[in-house]
Scaffold this active site. Structure first.
Site, PDB file in Angstrom:
ATOM      1  N   PHE A 118       0.863  -1.183   0.000  1.00 38.95           N
ATOM      2  CA  PHE A 118       0.000   0.000   0.000  1.00 38.95           C
ATOM      3  C   PHE A 118       0.901   1.236   0.000  1.00 38.95           C
ATOM      4  O   PHE A 118       0.912   2.021   0.957  1.00 38.95           O
ATOM      5  CB  PHE A 118      -0.934  -0.012   1.204  1.00 38.95           C
ATOM      6  CG  PHE A 118      -1.901  -1.159   1.204  1.00 38.95           C
ATOM      7  CD1 PHE A 118      -3.081  -1.090   0.482  1.00 38.95           C
ATOM      8  CD2 PHE A 118      -1.617  -2.327   1.890  1.00 38.95           C
ATOM      9  CE1 PHE A 118      -3.980  -2.151   0.470  1.00 38.95           C
ATOM     10  CE2 PHE A 118      -2.509  -3.397   1.888  1.00 38.95           C
ATOM     11  CZ  PHE A 118      -3.696  -3.306   1.169  1.00 38.95           C
ATOM     12  N   LYS A 126       2.249   4.774  -1.654  1.00 32.48           N
ATOM     13  CA  LYS A 126       1.954   5.908  -2.517  1.00 32.48           C
ATOM     14  C   LYS A 126       3.244   6.377  -3.171  1.00 32.48           C
ATOM     15  O   LYS A 126       4.226   6.659  -2.460  1.00 32.48           O
ATOM     16  CB  LYS A 126       1.331   7.058  -1.722  1.00 32.48           C
ATOM     17  CG  LYS A 126       0.013   6.725  -1.050  1.00 32.48           C
ATOM     18  CD  LYS A 126      -0.603   7.957  -0.418  1.00 32.48           C
ATOM     19  CE  LYS A 126       0.259   8.520   0.707  1.00 32.48           C
ATOM     20  NZ  LYS A 126       0.318   7.635   1.889  1.00 32.48           N
ATOM     21  N   ASN A 165      -7.663   0.332  -3.792  1.00 26.43           N
ATOM     22  CA  ASN A 165      -7.388   1.240  -4.902  1.00 26.43           C
ATOM     23  C   ASN A 165      -8.660   1.623  -5.650  1.00 26.43           C
ATOM     24  O   ASN A 165      -8.809   2.756  -6.118  1.00 26.43           O
ATOM     25  CB  ASN A 165      -6.381   0.605  -5.864  1.00 26.43           C
ATOM     26  CG  ASN A 165      -4.953   0.736  -5.354  1.00 26.43           C
ATOM     27  OD1 ASN A 165      -4.701   1.413  -4.360  1.00 26.43           O
ATOM     28  ND2 ASN A 165      -4.023   0.086  -6.013  1.00 26.43           N
ATOM     29  N   PHE A 175      -8.166  12.322  -0.796  1.00 27.16           N
ATOM     30  CA  PHE A 175      -8.599  11.932  -2.142  1.00 27.16           C
ATOM     31  C   PHE A 175      -9.925  12.595  -2.532  1.00 27.16           C
ATOM     32  O   PHE A 175     -10.750  11.990  -3.203  1.00 27.16           O
ATOM     33  CB  PHE A 175      -8.698  10.407  -2.258  1.00 27.16           C
ATOM     34  CG  PHE A 175      -7.358   9.729  -2.307  1.00 27.16           C
ATOM     35  CD1 PHE A 175      -6.753   9.428  -3.519  1.00 27.16           C
ATOM     36  CD2 PHE A 175      -6.680   9.419  -1.140  1.00 27.16           C
ATOM     37  CE1 PHE A 175      -5.509   8.825  -3.569  1.00 27.16           C
ATOM     38  CE2 PHE A 175      -5.433   8.819  -1.173  1.00 27.16           C
ATOM     39  CZ  PHE A 175      -4.845   8.527  -2.404  1.00 27.16           C
ATOM     40  N   TYR A 224      -9.723  15.871  -3.923  1.00 26.22           N
ATOM     41  CA  TYR A 224      -9.316  17.026  -4.714  1.00 26.22           C
ATOM     42  C   TYR A 224      -9.704  16.829  -6.169  1.00 26.22           C
ATOM     43  O   TYR A 224      -9.332  15.835  -6.801  1.00 26.22           O
ATOM     44  CB  TYR A 224      -7.807  17.252  -4.596  1.00 26.22           C
ATOM     45  CG  TYR A 224      -7.384  17.739  -3.237  1.00 26.22           C
ATOM     46  CD1 TYR A 224      -7.333  19.102  -2.952  1.00 26.22           C
ATOM     47  CD2 TYR A 224      -7.053  16.846  -2.226  1.00 26.22           C
ATOM     48  CE1 TYR A 224      -6.959  19.564  -1.698  1.00 26.22           C
ATOM     49  CE2 TYR A 224      -6.682  17.291  -0.960  1.00 26.22           C
ATOM     50  CZ  TYR A 224      -6.633  18.646  -0.707  1.00 26.22           C
ATOM     51  OH  TYR A 224      -6.274  19.098   0.542  1.00 26.22           O
ATOM     52  N   CYS A 273      -0.917   2.197 -10.663  1.00 26.12           N
ATOM     53  CA  CYS A 273      -1.809   1.412  -9.811  1.00 26.12           C
ATOM     54  C   CYS A 273      -3.283   1.583 -10.152  1.00 26.12           C
ATOM     55  O   CYS A 273      -3.939   0.626 -10.567  1.00 26.12           O
ATOM     56  CB  CYS A 273      -1.579   1.765  -8.340  1.00 26.12           C
ATOM     57  SG  CYS A 273       0.048   1.279  -7.723  1.00 26.12           S
ATOM     58  N   LYS A 287      -4.616   0.495 -13.761  1.00 25.63           N
ATOM     59  CA  LYS A 287      -4.403  -0.941 -13.969  1.00 25.63           C
ATOM     60  C   LYS A 287      -5.274  -1.769 -13.037  1.00 25.63           C
ATOM     61  O   LYS A 287      -5.886  -2.768 -13.463  1.00 25.63           O
ATOM     62  CB  LYS A 287      -2.930  -1.269 -13.734  1.00 25.63           C
ATOM     63  CG  LYS A 287      -2.589  -2.755 -13.788  1.00 25.63           C
ATOM     64  CD  LYS A 287      -1.098  -2.976 -13.635  1.00 25.63           C
ATOM     65  CE  LYS A 287      -0.602  -2.662 -12.244  1.00 25.63           C
ATOM     66  NZ  LYS A 287      -1.047  -3.643 -11.230  1.00 25.63           N
ATOM     67  N   LYS A 323       1.763  12.412 -10.893  1.00 15.74           N
ATOM     68  CA  LYS A 323       1.603  13.079  -9.610  1.00 15.74           C
ATOM     69  C   LYS A 323       2.951  13.639  -9.195  1.00 15.74           C
ATOM     70  O   LYS A 323       3.984  13.286  -9.779  1.00 15.74           O
ATOM     71  CB  LYS A 323       1.071  12.105  -8.539  1.00 15.74           C
ATOM     72  CG  LYS A 323       2.028  10.966  -8.221  1.00 15.74           C
ATOM     73  CD  LYS A 323       1.491  10.045  -7.133  1.00 15.74           C
ATOM     74  CE  LYS A 323       1.467  10.692  -5.788  1.00 15.74           C
ATOM     75  NZ  LYS A 323       1.103   9.760  -4.709  1.00 15.74           N
TER      76      LYS A 323
END
Length: 454
Positions: free
Chosen positions: A155, A157, A214, A255, A257, A266, A269, A327
Site C-alpha cells: 500500500f 503511494k 485502490n 482523495f 481534490y 496502480c 491498472k 503526480k
C-alpha cells in the site's frame, strides 16, 4: 532475516531497501543486467524521495545486494518476495506471466523450506496458481520440499513510498498456516512497536483487499471530478464543497481534490483488473465501470478547454505545460493525464513546451516523435511566447510563481489549471484569464442561473 526480493521495479526496490534498513540481509534479483549494474553503483532507475539514500547506505553497509542469478536468489532467502510487474493485457486482465515465472524458478531451485510472498498486485486466486506452479516444478524434479505461500499486498503511494513502508498504517497478510504467520509476524515486528498494525486474514481476502482499496480511492477521485464539472454549471466552488463534505468524519478529507484525472501504475491498472475479474465470475461492477469512464473523460478536460478557448485548429498556437508525471514527487508517466493533453494538442497542430522537475528524462522517451513538443529546463522558460499555461501536475515548485514575470513572458495571459493550484480571485486580479476545475471567483456569475425544481 535473509530475504530475497524478485524484481527491482518500484515495489521490489522499495521493499528490499526498507527491509535492509531494518537490519535484514536482502538480495534483490532482476533479469535486467543493466539495471542491476546501475543499482550496484548506487544509481536508481526510478525517482522516489529518500530511496536513493537508503539504497546507498545499505549497499555500503553490506545488507543490500543485487544480482541477476536466479538460482542464487532462491537459495539465499528463506523468505522469497515476488515483486514483479503485472501489466494489463489488452482485455484489462493482469498479466501474470512474470509472477508465475518467478514461482517456477523458486520450485526449480529450492532445496529447503521457503516462504513465498506475493507482494505484486495480483488477482484473487494468484496464491493458488503460485502454489500449483511451485508444486509442479518440484514434481518435475522428483523432490518434495516444504513451502508456504502468503499474500502481502503493498500500500505504497508514489512520492511517499519510503515513509509508507517504514511507518505503515496497516500491514495486510493473508496466510493459511501457522509457520507462515509466525515468520511474517517476526519480519514486521520492528515496524509496529507502538501498536499492532498487522491485519491477518485468509489469502483470497488479502488479494481482494488491495484491489478494493485502490478501487475505493479511484472512486473518490472520479466522484469529486464529476462534482467539479457540475459545480461549474451551477456556479458553485468545488473547493468549498470539498471542505464542507471533508469535515464529515464519515467521509474524511483525503482523495477529494478535483483535477484532470488520475493516472500512474496502480489505479488505472487495478480498476481494469478488478473489472475483468468481476466479469469473469459474472458479477459486473457498475459503479467501478462508471469510475473508469469518468476518469477517461476527465483526462480530456484540459485539452477540451484549450479547444473551447482557442478553436479547433491550434496550428500556430504555443502552449506551456507544467507537469508531466502523473503526480508530484515521482518521474512516473504511466497513464498520466499529460499524455492525453500532449497527444490532443499535438494532433491539432500546436507547439508545446513542457517542464517537469523530475520526469524530463522519462518524458523524452515516452513522447519521442511527438510533433511540436519540446522541453524547457525551467518553468519560466517554458512560458516564453506561450498563448496559455496548462498545469497538469501539482508540484510544489509551481505553487507560488511570479505572476508579474509570467505575464511579461507569455504572449497571452491565460492559465488552464488542471490541479486548482491558485485562488481564482487572486490570479484574475493579477491580470490572468484563469480556467480552473470547478472553481469560480466571488461574484462571478454562474453558468446556470436557474436550476429547475421538480
Amino acid at each position: 532475516m535473509k530475504l530475497t526480493v524478485v524484481g527491482t521495479g518500484y515495489v521490489g526496490l522499495v521493499t528490499g531497501a526498507c527491509f535492509a534498513e531494518m537490519g535484514n540481509d536482502v538480495l534483490c534479483i532482476d533479469v535486467d543486467a543493466a539495471k542491476i549494474a546501475r543499482l550496484e553503483q548506487g544509481e536508481l532507475p526510478i525517482f522516489e524521495p529518500g530511496l536513493k539514500e537508503i539504497v546507498q547506505r545499505n549497499v555500503a553497509g553490506g545488507r543490500l545486494h543485487f544480482s541477476t542469478d536466479v538460482k542464487e536468489g532462491v537459495r539465499f532467502g528463506t523468505m522469497q518476495f515476488i515483486a514483479v510487474g503485472t501489466p494489463p493485457d489488452e482485455d484489462g486482465a493482469a498479466d501474470m506471466q512474470h509472477v508465475l515465472a518467478a514461482a517456477r524458478s523458486i520450485g526449480e531451485h529450492m532445496t529447503d523450506y521457503k516462504l513465498v510472498i506475493d507482494k505484486s498486485t495480483v488477482p484473487v486466486g494468484t496464491a493458488d496458481a503460485v502454489r500449483d506452479t511451485i508444486t509442479q516444478a518440484l514434481a518435475a524434479r522428483g523432490v518434495q520440499v516444504p513451502f508456504s505461500v502468503v499474500s502481502n499486498p503493498e500500500f505504497l503511494k508514489e512520492g511517499a513510498a519510503v515513509d509508507d513502508f517504514m511507518r505503515p498504517d496497516r500491514i495486510v497478510v493473508g496466510a493459511d498456516d501457522n509457520r507462515a504467520v509466525h515468520l511474517m509476524q517476526a519480519l514486521y515486528a520492528p515496524f509496529q512497536r507502538q501498536r499492532d498494525k498487522l491485519v491477518m486474514m485468509d489469502i483470497r481476502s488479502a488479494e481482494l483487499t488491495k484491489y478494493a482499496a485502490n478501487a475505493m480511492l479511484a472512486t473518490r477521485i472520479s466522484f469529486m471530478n464529476e462534482m467539479a464539472l457540475l459545480a461549474e454549471k451551477l456556479g458553485a466552488d468545488i473547493e468549498q464543497v470539498r471542505r464542507g463534505i471533508g469535515s464529515d468524519p464519515r467521509i474524511g478529507t483525503q482523495f477529494l481534490y478535483a483535477g484532470c484525472g488520475y493516472g500512474g501504475s496502480c489505479f488505472p491498472k487495478d480498476v481494469k483488473a478488478l473489472l475483468h475479474s468481476a466479469t469473469g465470475v459474472e458479477e459486473p461492477l457498475h459503479v467501478l465501470a462508471a469510475v473508469e469512464r469518468a476518469n477517461e473523460r476527465q483526462k480530456r478536460v484540459l485539452a477540451d478547454r484549450i479547444v473551447e478557448r482557442f478553436g479547433e485548429d491550434l496550428t500556430g498556437r504555443h502552449f506551456a505545460l507544467w507537469g508531466l508525471a502523473f503526480k508530484p514527487d515521482t518521474d512516473d508517466l504511466r497513464e498520466a493525464p499529460s499524455r492525453v493533453v500532449v497527444a490532443e494538442l499535438a494532433r491539432r497542430g500546436a507547439r508545446i513546451t513542457a517542464h517537469d522537475p523530475e520526469a524530463m528524462t522519462a518524458a523524452r522517451d515516452a513522447f519521442a516523435g511527438t510533433p511540436g513538443l519540446e522541453f524547457a529546463p525551467t518553468p519560466m522558460q517554458a512560458l516564453e511566447g506561450a498563448d496559455a499555461l496548462i498545469i497538469v501536475t501539482e508540484w510544489k515548485a509551481y505553487r507560488s510563481p511570479d505572476f508579474e514575470r509570467m505575464r511579461t513572458l507569455m504572449r497571452q495571459s491565460v492559465i488552464v489549471d488542471g490541479r486548482n493550484l491558485f485562488d481564482p480571485a487572486f490570479v484574475r486580479d493579477a491580470g490572468f484569464e484563469y480556467l480552473p476545475i470547478g472553481r469560480r471567483a466571488p461574484g462571478e456569475p454562474a453558468e446556470a442561473s436557474m436550476v429547475p425544481v421538480a
